[in-house]
Enzyme design. Structure first.
Site, mmCIF file in Angstrom:
data_model
loop_
_atom_site.group_PDB
_atom_site.id
_atom_site.type_symbol
_atom_site.label_atom_id
_atom_site.label_comp_id
_atom_site.label_asym_id
_atom_site.label_seq_id
_atom_site.Cartn_x
_atom_site.Cartn_y
_atom_site.Cartn_z
ATOM 1 N N SER A 123 -16.796 -4.224 2.724
ATOM 2 C CA SER A 123 -15.387 -4.518 2.996
ATOM 3 C C SER A 123 -14.872 -3.592 4.083
ATOM 4 O O SER A 123 -15.350 -2.467 4.249
ATOM 5 C CB SER A 123 -14.544 -4.360 1.725
ATOM 6 O OG SER A 123 -14.488 -3.004 1.336
ATOM 7 N N ASP A 129 -8.621 -12.939 -0.217
ATOM 8 C CA ASP A 129 -8.037 -12.416 -1.452
ATOM 9 C C ASP A 129 -6.547 -12.673 -1.541
ATOM 10 O O ASP A 129 -6.057 -13.241 -2.524
ATOM 11 C CB ASP A 129 -8.307 -10.917 -1.577
ATOM 12 C CG ASP A 129 -9.738 -10.611 -1.979
ATOM 13 O OD1 ASP A 129 -10.631 -11.410 -1.629
ATOM 14 O OD2 ASP A 129 -9.976 -9.593 -2.631
ATOM 15 N N ARG A 177 -0.684 3.182 3.936
ATOM 16 C CA ARG A 177 -0.163 2.487 2.759
ATOM 17 C C ARG A 177 1.332 2.732 2.507
ATOM 18 O O ARG A 177 2.079 1.788 2.253
ATOM 19 C CB ARG A 177 -0.982 2.841 1.520
ATOM 20 C CG ARG A 177 -2.419 2.340 1.571
ATOM 21 C CD ARG A 177 -2.501 0.880 1.963
ATOM 22 N NE ARG A 177 -3.861 0.363 1.901
ATOM 23 C CZ ARG A 177 -4.397 -0.408 2.819
ATOM 24 N NH1 ARG A 177 -3.690 -0.739 3.890
ATOM 25 N NH2 ARG A 177 -5.626 -0.885 2.707
#
Length: 537
Positions: free
Chosen positions: A302, A138, A217
């Site tokens: 995933s 990706d 994150r």
């Protein structure tokens, strides 16, 4: 016949028997022309590119039939001559109805400007973007796509404890056209600045999720912004999908730390997601642009890994009734096949943070934050500790199914919970539990760098001043069993609580205590009975 462009990706090229240079001045492309009056392409002596001009090649421009530089087609100024000349397109009479292809050079014909690197030329106008790069399909496709859109791309890859060949990822990003690649090991910062506050809080989202991805994150995004500021880039980009939480977590951090930053999120841009509606289209794009594609079959789900955990979602897991396949888990062994002998550990805490772990069996000791956490991951993983399969509520408003392995985090959750209950005042702990609930929600939703989350971290940190001591536990067959604890700050009074010693407690006092607390209950039920009788009448 068309000969290949002599400089398909090189900023320097040349003319046979003549030397010259290219530079940009006042927005114009200027050329030091060879002494020879005829400017023939397909030659070999050095023509030096000077200044910020995009790389150029000699070739006819089929779109306009005239010379062009980049996309503006300016008229080149030939230095050494007293007049400017627009060089005409070559005669196409010998080509039939087919025009020469862009990016090729003719053995005969007049000089024409054609960009060999359109992305490089366009990047001069759109600026630089720092891409959160993983090395996977990706973000590799996104890197090339951003270059197509006219950006100069800097790849940023954070080492946050995932299993990754970072040097291979660097080479791949550079081969795909990244101007620079930053690979930063932020594992230590991740543990000390993000995981430890979560351990202090006993952070748990919706009673089960230990927030492994949600904590990672803001740590990654902080590094992304720092690189953007260092490089003077006005844009950052990420590969998070338009349906998940990570897009929110990345971007809220970016905007909090750098309010003027511009975020490019391809998976929310129609021109991107309509072009790539599925994995097949991404694979086709990758093959077309020379992006290496996986040679092994892809797992039908995933995965996202960091030092704290690994998550599995999507694919066959989207059906919540489907059981996780046996081969899915990678951080933990199947508890059924795990060792038949437990590992007994002693974990020492100071101010609610683990500072030392000792294995009672072999005497192994770990003291630094990163080493301690990695060691607990190994021990817990060996015994199959830390697996959960849940349906959770995403911040964006939908429910999703996620499977998580959080080995070390699970051990520390149980150990900290125990030492905190041992050392913290009851009423303080009640308030702290409420703060932890809100803290977990804020972290999950991406508000790590918000003022309210910073306030909660300060409050929770203050509550941990007395959380000190050692917890002894057993790790065995997928479970963590608390065996004992001790602390110099304990609020436990063995004599006071003993059933064999009266101590300073007067049992008769409990009568008044019970009478006072029962008063509310008596009155409530007396009034309820009265209302019921009236209704029956």
């Amino acid at each position: 016949m068309h000969s290949p462009c002599p400089i398909p990706a090189c900023p320097t090229f040349s003319l046979l028997g003549a030397e010259g240079s290219v530079e940009v001045r006042n927005g114009r492309t200027l050329v030091t022309a060879p002494k020879a009056d005829g400017l023939q392409p397909g030659t070999s002596s050095p023509l030096l590119r000077v200044g910020p001009a995009p790389p150029l090649c000699w070739g006819w421009c089929p779109r306009r039939g005239q010379s062009r530089s980049g996309s503006a087609c300016p008229r080149p100024v030939i230095k050494g001559r007293r007049r400017r000349r627009m060089l005409q397109a070559p005669d196409r009479s010998d080509q039939g109805s087919r025009a020469p292809e862009r990016g090729t050079c003719r053995a005969q014909g007049r000089l024409c400007w054609e960009s060999c690197m359109e992305q490089s030329a366009m990047a001069q106008t759109k600026g630089t973007v720092v891409l959160a790069y993983s090395g996977g399909l990706d973000t590799s496709c996104i890197l090339v796509w951003l270059k197509e859109q006219g950006y100069g791309v800097i790849a940023y890859l954070a080492n946050i404890g995932q299993k990754e060949d970072f040097e291979a990822a660097r080479k791949k990003a550079l081969a795909l056209g990244a101007k620079k690649v930053y690979i930063e090991d932020i594992s230590k910062e991740f543990v000390e600045q993000f995981i430890w506050p979560a351990v202090q809080a006993n952070a748990l989202y919706e009673d089960r999720y230990l927030l492994g991805t949600a904590l990672a994150r803001p740590c990654i995004a902080r590094g992304l912004v720092e690189v953007a500021q260092r490089e003077g880039a006005q844009h950052v980009a990420h590969g998070a999908t338009g349906k998940g939480n990570d897009q929110v977590r990345f971007e809220l951090t970016c905007y909090a730390l750098c309010p003027k930053i511009k975020v490019i999120a391809p998976w929310r841009m129609p021109e991107f997601y309509q072009r790539f509606p599925g994995r097949r289209e991404l694979m086709d794009y990758a093959k077309k642009h020379g992006i290496p594609v996986p040679v092994t079959p892809q797992t039908p789900w995933s995965m996202d890994e960091n030092l704290m955990h690994i998550s599995y979602e999507a694919g066959i897991l989207e059906n919540p009734k489907n059981q996780a396949p046996p081969g899915l888990y990678t951080k933990t062994r199947d508890p059924a096949t795990s060792p038949d002998t437990p590992d007994v550990l002693e974990i020492k805490f100071e101010r609610g943070v683990p500072v030392k772990v000792t294995n009672a069996g072999d005497g192994a000791t770990r003291c630094t934050a990163l080493e301690l956490f990695v060691y607990l991951n190994d021990i817990a993983g060996k015994h199959g500790v830390g697996r959960i399969d849940i349906v959770e509520n995403r911040f964006v408003g939908m429910k999703s199914r996620g499977i998580y392995e959080t080995p070390a985090g699970t051990i520390l959750y149980h150990a900290h919970l125990d030492i905190e209950a041992f050392t913290m005042d009851r009423e303080v702990r009640k308030i702290k539990q409420g703060l932890a609930l809100k803290f977990s929600e804020l972290v999950y939703n991406g508000f790590w760098h918000s003022p309210e989350c910073a306030f909660l971290r300060e409050c929770i940190g203050r509550s941990q001043e007395a959380v000190e001591g050692t917890v002894r536990l057993s790790v065995f067959k997928g479970q963590v069993y608390i065996l004992g604890r001790e602390s110099p700050r304990s609020l436990y009074n063995e004599e006071l609580v003993s059933m064999n010693v009266q101590g300073d407690y007067e049992p008769a006092d409990a009568t008044g205590f019970i009478n006072i607390n029962s008063l509310r209950l008596k009155e409530y039920h007396r009034l309820q009975s009265k209302v019921t009788v009236q209704q029956d009448e």
